[in-house]
Design a protein around this motif. Structure first.
Motif, short mmCIF file in Angstrom:
data_model
loop_
_atom_site.label_atom_id
_atom_site.label_comp_id
_atom_site.label_asym_id
_atom_site.label_seq_id
_atom_site.Cartn_x
_atom_site.Cartn_y
_atom_site.Cartn_z
N GLY A 32 34.58 75.65 -51.50
CA GLY A 32 35.43 75.57 -50.31
C GLY A 32 34.72 75.95 -49.03
O GLY A 32 34.96 75.36 -47.97
N ASN A 33 33.81 76.93 -49.11
CA ASN A 33 33.15 77.40 -47.88
C ASN A 33 32.22 76.35 -47.28
O ASN A 33 32.17 76.16 -46.06
CB ASN A 33 32.36 78.68 -48.17
N ILE A 34 31.46 75.64 -48.12
CA ILE A 34 30.56 74.62 -47.59
C ILE A 34 31.34 73.43 -47.05
O ILE A 34 30.96 72.81 -46.04
CB ILE A 34 29.53 74.16 -48.65
N VAL A 35 32.49 73.14 -47.67
CA VAL A 35 33.34 72.06 -47.17
C VAL A 35 33.90 72.42 -45.80
O VAL A 35 33.84 71.63 -44.85
CB VAL A 35 34.48 71.77 -48.16
N THR A 36 34.42 73.65 -45.68
CA THR A 36 34.99 74.09 -44.41
C THR A 36 33.92 74.18 -43.33
O THR A 36 34.14 73.76 -42.18
CB THR A 36 35.67 75.47 -44.58
N PHE A 37 32.75 74.72 -43.67
CA PHE A 37 31.66 74.83 -42.70
C PHE A 37 31.25 73.45 -42.18
O PHE A 37 31.04 73.27 -40.97
CB PHE A 37 30.46 75.53 -43.33
N SER A 38 31.15 72.48 -43.06
CA SER A 38 30.76 71.13 -42.65
C SER A 38 31.79 70.52 -41.71
O SER A 38 31.44 69.87 -40.72
CB SER A 38 30.58 70.25 -43.89
N GLN A 39 33.07 70.74 -42.02
CA GLN A 39 34.12 70.21 -41.14
C GLN A 39 34.07 70.86 -39.77
O GLN A 39 34.17 70.19 -38.74
CB GLN A 39 35.48 70.44 -41.79
N VAL A 234 21.39 53.30 -49.18
CA VAL A 234 20.67 54.58 -49.20
C VAL A 234 21.12 55.37 -50.43
O VAL A 234 22.29 55.41 -50.77
CB VAL A 234 20.95 55.38 -47.92
N THR A 235 20.15 56.02 -51.09
CA THR A 235 20.45 56.83 -52.27
C THR A 235 20.41 58.31 -51.89
O THR A 235 19.46 58.77 -51.27
CB THR A 235 19.44 56.56 -53.39
N LEU A 236 21.45 59.04 -52.26
CA LEU A 236 21.53 60.47 -52.02
C LEU A 236 22.38 61.10 -53.11
O LEU A 236 23.12 60.41 -53.82
CB LEU A 236 22.11 60.78 -50.64
N PRO A 237 22.29 62.43 -53.31
CA PRO A 237 23.12 63.09 -54.32
C PRO A 237 24.60 62.82 -54.07
O PRO A 237 25.07 62.86 -52.92
CB PRO A 237 22.78 64.57 -54.15
N ILE A 238 25.33 62.56 -55.13
CA ILE A 238 26.72 62.12 -54.99
C ILE A 238 27.59 63.17 -54.32
O ILE A 238 28.53 62.83 -53.58
CB ILE A 238 27.30 61.70 -56.36
N MET A 239 27.30 64.47 -54.52
CA MET A 239 28.13 65.50 -53.91
C MET A 239 27.95 65.55 -52.40
O MET A 239 28.89 65.85 -51.66
CB MET A 239 27.80 66.87 -54.51
N TRP A 240 26.76 65.23 -51.91
CA TRP A 240 26.56 65.12 -50.47
C TRP A 240 27.32 63.93 -49.91
O TRP A 240 27.83 63.98 -48.78
CB TRP A 240 25.08 65.02 -50.13
N PHE A 241 27.40 62.86 -50.69
CA PHE A 241 28.18 61.70 -50.26
C PHE A 241 29.66 62.07 -50.17
O PHE A 241 30.34 61.72 -49.20
CB PHE A 241 27.98 60.54 -51.23
N TYR A 242 30.16 62.78 -51.22
CA TYR A 242 31.56 63.21 -51.18
C TYR A 242 31.82 64.11 -49.98
O TYR A 242 32.84 63.98 -49.29
CB TYR A 242 31.91 63.98 -52.46
N LEU A 243 30.89 65.02 -49.70
CA LEU A 243 31.06 65.93 -48.58
C LEU A 243 31.07 65.18 -47.25
O LEU A 243 31.90 65.46 -46.37
CB LEU A 243 29.95 66.98 -48.58
N LEU A 244 30.16 64.22 -47.10
CA LEU A 244 30.11 63.43 -45.87
C LEU A 244 31.40 62.65 -45.66
O LEU A 244 31.96 62.63 -44.56
CB LEU A 244 28.92 62.47 -45.92
N MET A 245 31.90 62.01 -46.72
CA MET A 245 33.14 61.26 -46.61
C MET A 245 34.32 62.17 -46.32
O MET A 245 35.22 61.80 -45.55
CB MET A 245 33.39 60.48 -47.91
N ASN A 246 34.31 63.36 -46.91
CA ASN A 246 35.40 64.30 -46.64
C ASN A 246 35.40 64.73 -45.17
O ASN A 246 36.46 64.81 -44.54
CB ASN A 246 35.25 65.53 -47.54
N VAL A 247 34.23 65.00 -44.62
CA VAL A 247 34.12 65.43 -43.23
C VAL A 247 34.62 64.33 -42.29
O VAL A 247 35.38 64.59 -41.34
CB VAL A 247 32.66 65.80 -42.90
N ILE A 248 34.20 63.10 -42.56
CA ILE A 248 34.60 61.99 -41.69
C ILE A 248 36.10 61.74 -41.76
O ILE A 248 36.77 61.60 -40.72
CB ILE A 248 33.82 60.71 -42.07
#
Length: 331
Positions: A32-39, A234-248
């Motif tokens: 939760g903390n990394i998700v909130t920080f990214s947002q 582009v290839t990247l770790p799937i969790m970073w993709f999930y995080l990016l989509m969540n932020v957007i």
């Protein structure tokens, strides 16, 4: 157009956000903390460019008031995140947070000396009964699921009680922040875009306290399975993709709420946000396949009906339906 665009942004944003968020938290429950920080970081950067004009624009509300607001906002966000790690299921988390009307009314009576109509108190009673029903049934589920032995069951139940206490604290703190914002807007005027920026920019140094946890999950995210992003390849770790989509999508959702607050009445905004919470709840139940009994559905219905009663949507729908029937007769 603005009303329709805002409502579409809110509902599409929350659906997409919730999907990506659940995918992320299902694989890494403590993220939760990394998700909130990214947002916070994304919204702060966007606001610094387009709202603060790279720091050249002076805030309309004195900065000292934003520091107070930010302390409340940061605390609520972090406490709500940690509550999910304390045996609190996502549906109960959302149902409990729907009780913000109760907290707002209680603090409004205590702090602002407000008085309300009988229908308001009735709606609050319905919401209270709904939350109590869902909380009680969730407590029984925690006890039964943790009944492998007495010690494990008691420990799981105590963690759950701590999670309920955290949610209650966050609920009251959020209501107090709302009252504080209300008094500021009355004194200095409504500057919701400015408040959105400062509420996300000023707390960023506070995440240094959570840096070890954020870094730990950043490493875990980097070691997740590779994923090729559609279209761009582009290839990247799937969790970073999930995080990016969540932020957007979270940004889309917040922007939708901003459009609604500037173009519509507070009643319309409250109604849309309430419906958004209900849709999120259904999405969470279906996605996570959480156990949801008839008592949970009854409690959810009480919360939903009580919230709509509080917003007096029925009084607004009456004249609207009357005009609609009159128009049909004329045709």
């Amino acid at each position: 157009f603005s009303l329709q665009a805002g409502a579409v942004f809110v509902f599409h944003g929350i659906a997409l956000t919730h999907g990506f968020l659940l995918d992320t938290r299902r694989q890494f429950p403590g993220c939760g903390n990394i998700v909130t920080f990214s947002q916070f970081l994304f919204i702060a950067v966007e606001g610094f460019i387009f709202e603060a004009n790279f720091g050249r624009k002076q805030p309309a509300i004195p900065i000292r008031y934003y520091f107070i607001m930010v302390a409340m906002f940061f605390t609520v966000s972090v406490v709500n995140n940690y509550a999910l790690n304390l045996n609190i299921a996502m549906p109960l988390h959302m149902i409990f947070r729907s009780g913000s009307l109760i907290a707002s009314m209680a603090l409004g009576i205590i702090i602002l000396k407000k008085r309300y109509s009988v229908s308001k108190y009735t709606s609050i009673a319905l919401v209270s009964v709904g939350i109590f029903t869902c909380t009680f049934m969730s407590a029984k589920q925690v006890a039964s699921d943790s009944s492998l032995n007495e010690e494990d069951g008691l420990a799981a139940f105590m963690w759950w009680v701590l999670g309920i206490a955290a949610l209650t604290f966050a609920l009251l703190m959020s209501a107090r922040m709302g009252i504080f914002q209300e008094t500021l807007y009355k004194q200095f005027g409504k500057h919701s875009k400015e408040a959105l920026f400062y509420n996300h920019a000023l707390p960023l140094p506070g995440f240094l306290l959570l840096a070890p946890n954020i870094y730990h999950h950043a490493v875990l995210f980097s070691h997740s399975e590779p994923f090729q992003v559609p279209v761009i390849g582009v290839t990247l770790p799937i969790m970073w993709f999930y995080l990016l989509m969540n932020v957007i999508t979270q940004y889309v959702c917040i922007r939708g709420v901003f459009i609604l607050t500037t173009e519509c009445t507070s009643l319309t905004v409250t109604l849309v946000v309430t419906l958004r919470k209900f849709v999120s709840l259904i999405f969470s139940i279906l996605y996570f396949r959480n156990p949801f009994t008839a008592w949970h559905w009854l409690g959810t219905l009480f919360v939903f009906v009580g919230t709509l009663m509080y917003t007096e949507v029925w009084n607004s729908l009456g004249p609207l339906l009357a005009r609609w029937r009159k128009r049909l007769k004329q045709e």
